[in-house]
Design a protein around this motif. Structure first.
Motif, PDB file in Angstrom:
ATOM      1  N   TRP A  56       9.842  96.227  39.180  1.00 10.09           N
ATOM      2  CA  TRP A  56       9.871  95.600  37.854  1.00 10.09           C
ATOM      3  C   TRP A  56       8.476  95.584  37.238  1.00 10.09           C
ATOM      4  N   ALA A  57       7.469  95.251  38.080  1.00 12.78           N
ATOM      5  CA  ALA A  57       6.095  95.196  37.568  1.00 12.78           C
ATOM      6  C   ALA A  57       5.676  96.567  37.059  1.00 12.78           C
ATOM      7  N   TRP A  58       6.043  97.609  37.807  1.00 10.58           N
ATOM      8  CA  TRP A  58       5.685  98.968  37.402  1.00 10.58           C
ATOM      9  C   TRP A  58       6.351  99.319  36.071  1.00 10.58           C
ATOM     10  N   GLY A  59       7.647  98.962  35.983  1.00  7.14           N
ATOM     11  CA  GLY A  59       8.384  99.275  34.763  1.00  7.14           C
ATOM     12  C   GLY A  59       7.781  98.580  33.557  1.00  7.14           C
ATOM     13  N   VAL A  60       7.534  97.280  33.687  1.00  7.72           N
ATOM     14  CA  VAL A  60       6.978  96.502  32.568  1.00  7.72           C
ATOM     15  C   VAL A  60       5.588  97.014  32.215  1.00  7.72           C
ATOM     16  N   ALA A  61       4.773  97.319  33.251  1.00  4.77           N
ATOM     17  CA  ALA A  61       3.409  97.794  33.002  1.00  4.77           C
ATOM     18  C   ALA A  61       3.436  99.116  32.254  1.00  4.77           C
ATOM     19  N   THR A  62       4.377 100.002  32.629  1.00  2.00           N
ATOM     20  CA  THR A  62       4.445 101.296  31.955  1.00  2.00           C
ATOM     21  C   THR A  62       4.833 101.132  30.496  1.00  2.00           C
ATOM     22  N   VAL A  63       5.846 100.292  30.253  1.00  6.97           N
ATOM     23  CA  VAL A  63       6.273 100.076  28.862  1.00  6.97           C
ATOM     24  C   VAL A  63       5.123  99.481  28.052  1.00  6.97           C
ATOM     25  N   ALA A  64       4.432  98.502  28.653  1.00  6.60           N
ATOM     26  CA  ALA A  64       3.302  97.879  27.949  1.00  6.60           C
ATOM     27  C   ALA A  64       2.222  98.912  27.667  1.00  6.60           C
ATOM     28  N   GLY A  65       1.945  99.793  28.652  1.00  3.36           N
ATOM     29  CA  GLY A  65       0.937 100.835  28.467  1.00  3.36           C
ATOM     30  C   GLY A  65       1.315 101.782  27.342  1.00  3.36           C
ATOM     31  N   VAL A  66       2.595 102.175  27.324  1.00  2.00           N
ATOM     32  CA  VAL A  66       3.063 103.091  26.274  1.00  2.00           C
ATOM     33  C   VAL A  66       2.861 102.456  24.904  1.00  2.00           C
ATOM     34  N   LEU A  67       3.237 101.158  24.789  1.00  2.00           N
ATOM     35  CA  LEU A  67       3.078 100.483  23.501  1.00  2.00           C
ATOM     36  C   LEU A  67       1.598 100.367  23.130  1.00  2.00           C
ATOM     37  N   LEU A  68       0.757 100.078  24.144  1.00  2.00           N
ATOM     38  CA  LEU A  68      -0.674  99.919  23.882  1.00  2.00           C
ATOM     39  C   LEU A  68      -1.303 101.220  23.403  1.00  2.00           C
ATOM     40  N   ILE A  69      -0.715 102.363  23.781  1.00  2.00           N
ATOM     41  CA  ILE A  69      -1.248 103.631  23.279  1.00  2.00           C
ATOM     42  C   ILE A  69      -0.599 103.996  21.944  1.00  2.00           C
ATOM     43  N   ALA A  70       0.747 103.875  21.885  1.00  2.00           N
ATOM     44  CA  ALA A  70       1.471 104.407  20.730  1.00  2.00           C
ATOM     45  C   ALA A  70       1.184 103.626  19.455  1.00  2.00           C
ATOM     46  N   LEU A  71       1.128 102.276  19.540  1.00  2.00           N
ATOM     47  CA  LEU A  71       0.957 101.504  18.308  1.00  2.00           C
ATOM     48  C   LEU A  71      -0.426 101.713  17.685  1.00  2.00           C
ATOM     49  N   PRO A  72      -1.540 101.576  18.470  1.00  2.00           N
ATOM     50  CA  PRO A  72      -2.842 101.880  17.867  1.00  2.00           C
ATOM     51  C   PRO A  72      -2.932 103.325  17.395  1.00  2.00           C
ATOM     52  N   LEU A  73      -2.230 104.235  18.093  1.00  2.00           N
ATOM     53  CA  LEU A  73      -2.265 105.636  17.678  1.00  2.00           C
ATOM     54  C   LEU A  73      -1.655 105.799  16.292  1.00  2.00           C
ATOM     55  N   MET A  74      -0.512 105.119  16.068  1.00  2.00           N
ATOM     56  CA  MET A  74       0.135 105.222  14.759  1.00  2.00           C
ATOM     57  C   MET A  74      -0.765 104.637  13.659  1.00  2.00           C
ATOM     58  N   LEU A  75      -1.434 103.525  14.008  1.00  2.00           N
ATOM     59  CA  LEU A  75      -2.363 102.917  13.051  1.00  2.00           C
ATOM     60  C   LEU A  75      -3.501 103.904  12.763  1.00  2.00           C
ATOM     61  N   ALA A  76      -4.018 104.528  13.846  1.00  2.00           N
ATOM     62  CA  ALA A  76      -5.109 105.484  13.682  1.00  2.00           C
ATOM     63  C   ALA A  76      -4.658 106.657  12.835  1.00  2.00           C
ATOM     64  N   VAL A  77      -3.408 107.115  13.037  1.00  2.00           N
ATOM     65  CA  VAL A  77      -2.903 108.241  12.244  1.00  2.00           C
ATOM     66  C   VAL A  77      -2.872 107.861  10.772  1.00  2.00           C
TER      67      VAL A  77
END
Lengths: 207, 350
Positions: B14-35
């Protein structure tokens, strides 16, 4: 747990998309399903720890071969009725090939069950390489035990490449090669390229 | 991050799953803002070089222009041409956008700040960027219209051509770094130039290769002067001609996410990633991610600069540059660099 779910996901998608390759009516759809099959096969390879092979599969097959497939298939003007006309004629051949493939699969799995050759070793005797990344392991194997086969593959590809170039690069009559000579274009200057003519009324221009 | 979630009392899965989702969001959302912001920067730089004002109405200095545009396309009607191949027509922008985001999984923003620190990171990026041609080809074919189709043909040929030389350039870098892992590639650049300069660009063998790489990046992302796929004077808007609303916006976002990716690759492979430009202790007090972003945005500025100043290539010139200039040149450098390394690093032993 996660591995099991991922395995069944990839495996089911490979089989389903492979079925769709031969089931779909539109050849472009077939190629796209084929790409999905390649992609999921790469996923399976990542699962067994062969990440280098998986990436090469995506780069070579999905990134280059399938693009060219799609390129050609997209430009085809396909007559669907004609495609289906040969079905009865080709049916026996298709069945024969399917049987050969099935026999090979049965034989392969039988041989594996009977005690498979250990992967990663040329003769099946030496211990598999453990503890190095599989890029290094593959490189160590390819450039030592299989060096001649590897070089021979390179030679075959070179011959194929030269063949393709010779076939497409035709020299026509004269020194005109059917393409532009960039150096010649760059050497042109306005004095040679344009001529100033002042024709009087009723008189033509000689070029 | 997995350890953090484990410390909250989750099981490892569960920790791995949650951490991965959080990591994806932490990259994707700032990336969209940067775009969104680099689209604005792109237009501003372009305008400044043309002595215009650029977007300056929405928000202070026009900063919110991209968001206004986003809202506009979001409210528009999605039009699907009746002759289009519906499924693929809808799938194409989704593929473009997804592929553009997927490559960011292996980009290290700082030492250890990476979603997936895999052994074959560079190959993964090559694999994903070779997929990005499919969005263009699928949209071109599914639109069932002449101009998008021509554009798709051009895109397929162009991207395959330039991927070949990009592949050889990456081989040069990998030979020097001795790894496909992006973190190790960056670490091997520390003090590369006489123990002072961080980065491979300060190397007579690798600098010309970087120039080729930069130009190939322009071609790979279909930027000016290689934007033959959307040459408006010949092809209306290329493969995007039949698209409207969000499906159009997805192409747009994917394209700019790819451009940012190529900028960050320039940074990671040749300019020392998150390391400061000079290997000098006080500079390491600045967080690595700041250096990384500064370098990446500098390269984006160079992309805009090129866009504003260089006219579009002719198609035969584009092919000639890819196959007759870059390919032999990058091959020559692979041979030269492996020879140089064999003599200097491995003592001439075969």
């Amino acid at each position: 747990m996660i591995q099991t779910i991922a395995f069944y996901l990839f495996a089911v998608l490979v089989i389903a998309s492979a079925v769709m390759v031969i089931m779909s009516r539109n050849p472009v759809h077939s190629v796209l399903w084929l790409i999905l099959a390649f992609f999921n096969a790469a996923g399976l390879m990542v699962l067994v720890g062969a990440e280098f092979i998986a990436m090469l599969l995506v780069i070579v097959y999905v990134g280059a071969v399938a693009v060219l497939f799609l390129f050609v298939v997209m430009m085809l003007d396909i007559d669907f009725a004609e495609l289906r006309a040969g079905f009865i004629k080709n049916f026996p051949l298709g069945i024969a090939i399917a049987l050969v493939l099935l026999a090979e699969l049965v034989l392969g799995i039988g041989a594996y069950r009977a005690g498979a050759i250990a992967l990663g070793t040329p003769d099946g005797m030496a211990a598999p390489i453990v503890g190095v990344s599989n890029t290094e392991a593959l490189g160590a194997l390819l450039y030592s035990d299989y060096i001649f086969l590897f070089e021979a593959t390179g030679l075959v590809l070179l011959v194929a490449m030269i063949g393709a170039i010779v076939l497409t690069h035709r020299k026509t009559a004269g020194d005109h090669r059917g393409q532009q000579d960039i150096a010649k274009q760059n050497r042109r200057n306005p004095n040679e390229a344009t001529v100033m003519k002042r024709p009087t009324v009723g008189e033509g221009v000689e070029l | 991050m997995t350890e953090f979630f484990q410390s909250l009392g989750m099981t490892y899965e569960w920790a791995w799953g949650v951490a991965t989702v959080a990591g994806v969001l932490l990259i994707a959302l700032p990336l969209m803002l940067a775009v969104a912001m680099i689209i604005y920067v792109d237009r501003k730089v372009w305008a400044a070089i043309n002595l215009r004002r650029g977007p300056n109405v929405v928000g202070p200095f026009g900063l919110l222009q991209s968001f206004a545009d986003g809202l506009k396309v979001f409210l528009q009607e999605t039009i699907i041409p009746s002759a289009a191949n519906k499924g693929i027509f809808i799938l194409a922008p989704i593929v473009t956008f997804t592929v553009a985001l997927a490559a960011w999984a292996v980009i290290p923003f700082d030492a250890g700040v990476v979603l997936a620190d895999i052994n074959v990171g560079l190959l993964y990026i090559l694999a994903i960027s070779s997929l990005s041609v499919y969005g263009v080809v699928m949209s071109g074919w599914a639109s069932n219209s002449k101009y998008p189709f021509f554009s798709a043909m051009r895109a397929a040929a162009q991207m395959i051509s330039y991927e070949v030389s990009i592949g050889f350039i990456l081989v040069c870098v990998v030979l020097y770094a001795g790894s496909f892992n992006l973190t190790e590639i960056v670490n091997s650049q520390r003090g590369h130039g006489f123990g002072i300069v961080n980065g491979y660009y300060f190397n007579l063998l690798l600098f010309p290769i970087w120039v080729v790489f930069f130009i190939s990046c322009l071609a790979e992302t279909q930027r000016v002067p290689f934007d033959l796929t959307e040459a408006e004077s010949e092809l209306v808007a290329g493969y995007q001609t039949e698209y409207s609303s969000m499906s159009f916006a997805l192409f747009w976002l994917g394209e700019y996410a790819n451009i940012l990716l190529m900028c960050s690759l320039n940074t990671l492979l040749f300019f020392g990633g998150w390391l400061p430009p000079i290997d000098w202790a006080p500079l390491y007090f600045v967080p690595g991610i700041i250096w990384f972003l500064l370098k990446t945005f500098f390269f984006f500025f160079m992309f805009s600069w090129v866009m504003a100043t260089v006219p579009r290539y002719r198609y035969d010139q584009l092919m000639r540059l890819g196959w007759k200039v870059f390919l032999p040149m990058s091959l020559l450098f692979v041979v030269a660099i492996s020879g140089w390394l064999m003599i200097t690093r491995y003592g001439g032993a075969a």
